[in-house]
Scaffold this motif. Structure first.
Motif, PDB file in Angstrom:
ATOM      1  N   LEU A 138      20.037   0.057   4.890  1.00 37.49           N
ATOM      2  CA  LEU A 138      19.657   0.327   3.502  1.00 37.49           C
ATOM      3  C   LEU A 138      21.151   0.064   2.925  1.00 37.49           C
ATOM      4  N   ASP A 139      21.135  -0.740   1.931  1.00 38.75           N
ATOM      5  CA  ASP A 139      22.640  -0.580   0.957  1.00 38.75           C
ATOM      6  C   ASP A 139      23.599  -1.299   2.101  1.00 38.75           C
ATOM      7  N   GLU A 140      23.694  -1.801   3.280  1.00 43.03           N
ATOM      8  CA  GLU A 140      24.373  -2.312   4.046  1.00 43.03           C
ATOM      9  C   GLU A 140      24.757  -1.357   5.148  1.00 43.03           C
ATOM     10  N   GLU A 141      24.153   0.001   5.041  1.00 39.28           N
ATOM     11  CA  GLU A 141      24.389   1.059   5.777  1.00 39.28           C
ATOM     12  C   GLU A 141      23.526   1.253   6.941  1.00 39.28           C
ATOM     13  N   GLU A 142      23.819   1.483   8.079  1.00 34.94           N
ATOM     14  CA  GLU A 142      22.813   1.755   9.204  1.00 34.94           C
ATOM     15  C   GLU A 142      22.215   3.099   9.019  1.00 34.94           C
ATOM     16  N   ILE A 143      20.627   3.317   8.833  1.00 32.87           N
ATOM     17  CA  ILE A 143      20.260   4.541   8.576  1.00 32.87           C
ATOM     18  C   ILE A 143      19.356   5.199   9.599  1.00 32.87           C
ATOM     19  N   GLY A 144      19.022   4.139  10.469  1.00 30.48           N
ATOM     20  CA  GLY A 144      18.020   4.607  11.468  1.00 30.48           C
ATOM     21  C   GLY A 144      17.908   3.433  12.460  1.00 30.48           C
ATOM     22  N   THR A 145      16.831   3.391  13.182  1.00 30.62           N
ATOM     23  CA  THR A 145      16.620   2.597  14.492  1.00 30.62           C
ATOM     24  C   THR A 145      14.972   2.410  14.535  1.00 30.62           C
ATOM     25  N   VAL A 146      14.548   1.272  14.801  1.00 24.23           N
ATOM     26  CA  VAL A 146      13.266   1.102  15.314  1.00 24.23           C
ATOM     27  C   VAL A 146      13.088   0.579  16.824  1.00 24.23           C
ATOM     28  N   ILE A 148      12.608  -3.380   7.864  1.00 20.02           N
ATOM     29  CA  ILE A 148      12.546  -3.773   6.367  1.00 20.02           C
ATOM     30  C   ILE A 148      11.659  -2.832   5.637  1.00 20.02           C
ATOM     31  N   ALA A 149      10.615  -2.519   6.410  1.00 20.47           N
ATOM     32  CA  ALA A 149       9.665  -1.507   5.732  1.00 20.47           C
ATOM     33  C   ALA A 149      10.162  -0.198   5.672  1.00 20.47           C
ATOM     34  N   ALA A 150      10.726   0.215   7.020  1.00 22.28           N
ATOM     35  CA  ALA A 150      10.958   1.815   7.120  1.00 22.28           C
ATOM     36  C   ALA A 150      12.211   1.841   5.983  1.00 22.28           C
ATOM     37  N   ALA A 151      13.164   0.736   6.006  1.00 24.79           N
ATOM     38  CA  ALA A 151      14.009   1.186   4.958  1.00 24.79           C
ATOM     39  C   ALA A 151      13.565   1.437   3.266  1.00 24.79           C
ATOM     40  N   ALA A 152      12.661   0.522   3.162  1.00 26.26           N
ATOM     41  CA  ALA A 152      11.653   0.833   1.856  1.00 26.26           C
ATOM     42  C   ALA A 152      11.138   2.121   1.818  1.00 26.26           C
ATOM     43  N   VAL A 153      10.580   2.408   2.805  1.00 33.02           N
ATOM     44  CA  VAL A 153       9.918   3.761   2.702  1.00 33.02           C
ATOM     45  C   VAL A 153      10.761   4.769   2.578  1.00 33.02           C
ATOM     46  N   ALA A 154      11.954   4.733   3.321  1.00 35.92           N
ATOM     47  CA  ALA A 154      13.073   5.843   3.193  1.00 35.92           C
ATOM     48  C   ALA A 154      13.652   5.775   1.817  1.00 35.92           C
ATOM     49  N   GLU A 155      14.073   4.614   1.156  1.00 42.76           N
ATOM     50  CA  GLU A 155      14.466   4.601  -0.177  1.00 42.76           C
ATOM     51  C   GLU A 155      13.497   5.256  -1.186  1.00 42.76           C
ATOM     52  N   GLN A 156      12.275   4.801  -1.013  1.00 40.18           N
ATOM     53  CA  GLN A 156      11.298   5.250  -1.996  1.00 40.18           C
ATOM     54  C   GLN A 156      10.768   6.738  -1.919  1.00 40.18           C
ATOM     55  N   TYR A 157      10.943   7.312  -0.644  1.00 38.19           N
ATOM     56  CA  TYR A 157      10.516   8.699  -0.715  1.00 38.19           C
ATOM     57  C   TYR A 157      11.628   9.757  -0.322  1.00 38.19           C
ATOM     58  N   ARG A 172       1.044  -1.229   0.110  1.00 39.57           N
ATOM     59  CA  ARG A 172      -0.061  -0.284   0.083  1.00 39.57           C
ATOM     60  C   ARG A 172       0.978   1.130  -0.090  1.00 39.57           C
ATOM     61  N   ARG A 173       2.168   1.103   0.149  1.00 41.67           N
ATOM     62  CA  ARG A 173       2.891   2.277  -0.103  1.00 41.67           C
ATOM     63  C   ARG A 173       2.828   3.195   1.241  1.00 41.67           C
ATOM     64  N   VAL A 174       2.699   2.825   2.209  1.00 37.95           N
ATOM     65  CA  VAL A 174       2.380   3.648   3.399  1.00 37.95           C
ATOM     66  C   VAL A 174       3.642   4.547   3.711  1.00 37.95           C
ATOM     67  N   ASP A 175       3.353   5.840   4.435  1.00 37.63           N
ATOM     68  CA  ASP A 175       4.665   6.419   4.725  1.00 37.63           C
ATOM     69  C   ASP A 175       5.061   6.029   6.086  1.00 37.63           C
ATOM     70  N   LEU A 176       6.110   6.808   6.557  1.00 39.13           N
ATOM     71  CA  LEU A 176       6.702   6.511   7.868  1.00 39.13           C
ATOM     72  C   LEU A 176       5.609   6.780   9.017  1.00 39.13           C
ATOM     73  N   PRO A 177       4.814   7.713   9.166  1.00 36.06           N
ATOM     74  CA  PRO A 177       3.972   7.791  10.273  1.00 36.06           C
ATOM     75  C   PRO A 177       2.839   6.769  10.151  1.00 36.06           C
ATOM     76  N   ALA A 178       2.388   6.351   8.929  1.00 33.84           N
ATOM     77  CA  ALA A 178       1.408   5.234   8.896  1.00 33.84           C
ATOM     78  C   ALA A 178       1.900   4.118   9.240  1.00 33.84           C
ATOM     79  N   LEU A 179       3.330   4.046   9.049  1.00 38.78           N
ATOM     80  CA  LEU A 179       4.021   2.736   9.259  1.00 38.78           C
ATOM     81  C   LEU A 179       4.124   2.528  11.069  1.00 38.78           C
TER      82      LEU A 179
END
Length: 344
Positions: A85-93, A114-123, A31-38
Motif C-alpha cells: 500500500l503506497d509502495e510499502e509492504e504492509i502484510g502478506t497473503v 490487491i483486495a487486502a490492501a484496499a480493505v486495509a486502507e478502507q477500514y 461488495r466491500r467485504v472485510d478481511l475474514p470474508a476475503l
C-alpha cells in the motif's frame, strides 16, 4: 476488452481461468467485504487454506476451504505474495496447498493482495507508516498557521486531542520499519526531510530504538516546537548515547544556541579539537568524563587503572586542564559536548 478476453479464453484455458479470478475479486471489492470474508472467499476458490497477515497489527487470518477458521497448525506456504500500500509492504497473503502449486495460484494471490490492501486502507487496520513529506513538513514547520497544521495532522491520522511527539533520526534502517518498531500499537507517520528522517507518533519508548540508530526526541508540545527540540537533541547524540530526549538535556540545551564561531574560538574546545585526532586519547577522556571515576573508566576500557591514570595525566597536560579537580572535570565535559555540537 471483454470481447478480446472472450476470444483469448477460447484459445487458452489459462487466460479464461485468470479472467474469472479477476472478475471474482472485482465482485468482492465492490461488495466491500472485510478481511475474514476475503480470506473465506479465497480459501473456497483455491480449495485450500488461505492466509492473510498484516504487519502493523500482527493480525493473522487463516481460513479452511469449508469457510471455518483454520485451527490446525500452519502448513508451509505453497505460494506467498506481499500486500503493498503506497509502495510499502504492509502484510502478506499465502496459500497452504498440500501438493504442488496450481498454475493459477499466482494470479489468485496477486488479486487477493490487491483486495487486502484496499480493505486495509478502507477500514484502517493497517495504515502505512510512510507519509507525504510535504504534509509532514506542513505539520512541523514553524511557518505553518495553526489551522493548516491541524489539517495536516488530521490528514496524517492524528486526532485533534492527541499529543504528537516528533523524532529526528539518522538511520540506515528504512523509516517505515523503524516507525513500526517504535510505535507498534498507536498512530505513527514517517518521512525523510533532507538528510534527516522525521517520525511523528503519540508515544515513543526510547528503549525500542534498535542499535545503530541516532535519534533526538522532542517533548510532547506543539509539533513545530517538538521538531526544533528533536533536531537539537539529535545533535547531542553520540556512540555512547545514541538516543537523547530533549527533556533530559535541561540546561545543556543552551549549548546548542552558542554560535559555532564562538565555540571554535573557546580555548577548552580548541584543546579538545587538538586531541580529537587520537582515538585512544578521545576514548579514554570520554569514558572518564562519562563515569567520573578512574577505576570505573578502567573497567570499561579493559585496562589497569594505573594505565588509565597515565593516559589522563598526559591528556591533562595537553589540554592544560586538571582533570582530577571537579572544576576541571566540568570544564572538559562542557568542552567535549560543545565540540561534538560543531559537527551536526
Amino acid at each position: 476488452m471483454e470481447a478480446l478476453a472472450v476470444r483469448l479464453s477460447g484459445l487458452d484455458p489459462y487466460i479464461d481461468g485468470a479472467m474469472r479470478i479477476v472478475a471474482f475479486y472485482d465482485t468482492l471489492m465492490r461488495r466491500r467485504v472485510d478481511l475474514p470474508a476475503l480470506a473465506r472467499a479465497s480459501a473456497g476458490l483455491a480449495e485450500c487454506v488461505a492466509g492473510i497477515r498484516l504487519h502493523g497489527t500482527g493480525r493473522v487470518t487463516r481460513v479452511s476451504p469449508d469457510g471455518r477458521h483454520a485451527s490446525a497448525p500452519p502448513a508451509p506456504a505453497s505460494t506467498t505474495v506481499p500486500i503493498t500500500l503506497d509502495e510499502e509492504e504492509i502484510g502478506t497473503v499465502w496459500l497452504e496447498r498440500p501438493g504442488p502449486p496450481n498454475p493459477l495460484d499466482d494470479v489468485l494471490l496477486d488479486r487477493l493482495a490487491i483486495a487486502a490492501a484496499a480493505v486495509a486502507e478502507q477500514y484502517g487496520p493497517a495504515r502505512t507508516t510512510m507519509a507525504d513529506p510535504a504534509l509532514v513538513e506542513l505539520a512541523i514547520s514553524a511557518d505553518s498557521d495553526e489551522a493548516a497544521r491541524a489539517r495536516a495532522l488530521r490528514l496524517l491520522g492524528f486526532a485533534a486531542d492527541q499529543p504528537v511527539r516528533v523524532v529526528a533520526v539518522r538511520s540506515r534502517l528504512p523509516l517505515c520499519r523503524l516507525g513500526g518498531l517504535l510505535c507498534p500499537a498507536g498512530p505513527v507517520k514517517a518521512a525523510p526531510l533532507a538528510d534527516v528522517g522525521v517520525i511523528l507518533a503519540t508515544a515513543i519508548d526510547p528503549a525500542r530504538f534498535p542499535a545503530g540508530v541516532r535519534a533526538g526526541i522532542g517533548a510532547a508540545e506543539s509539533p513545530d516546537r517538538s521538531w526544533l527540540q528533536a533536531r537539537t537533541a539529535l545533535r547531542f547524540t553520540g556512540p555512547r548515547e545514541p538516543v537523547v530526549r530533549y527533556a533530559d538535556l535541561g540546561a545543556l540545551a543552551l549549548l546548542a544556541e552558542i554560535p559555532k564561531e564562538a565555540s571554535r574560538d573557546n580555548a577548552d574546545v580548541a584543546a579538545i579539537a587538538r586531541i580529537s585526532g587520537t582515538p585512544e586519547d578521545m576514548e579514554t577522556l570520554e569514558t572518564y568524563c562519562a563515569t567520573g571515576s578512574l577505576r570505573r573508566a578502567a573497567d570499561l576500557l579493559h585496562l589497569h587503572h594505573s594505565s588509565v591514570a597515565r593516559r589522563l595525566e598526559q591528556i591533562a597536560k595537553t589540554l592544560g586542564i586538571e582533570l582530577t579537580e571537579p572544576t576541571g572535570l566540568m570544564r572538559v565535559r562542557l568542552a567535549l559536548t560543545t565540540w561534538r555540537l560543531l559537527d551536526d
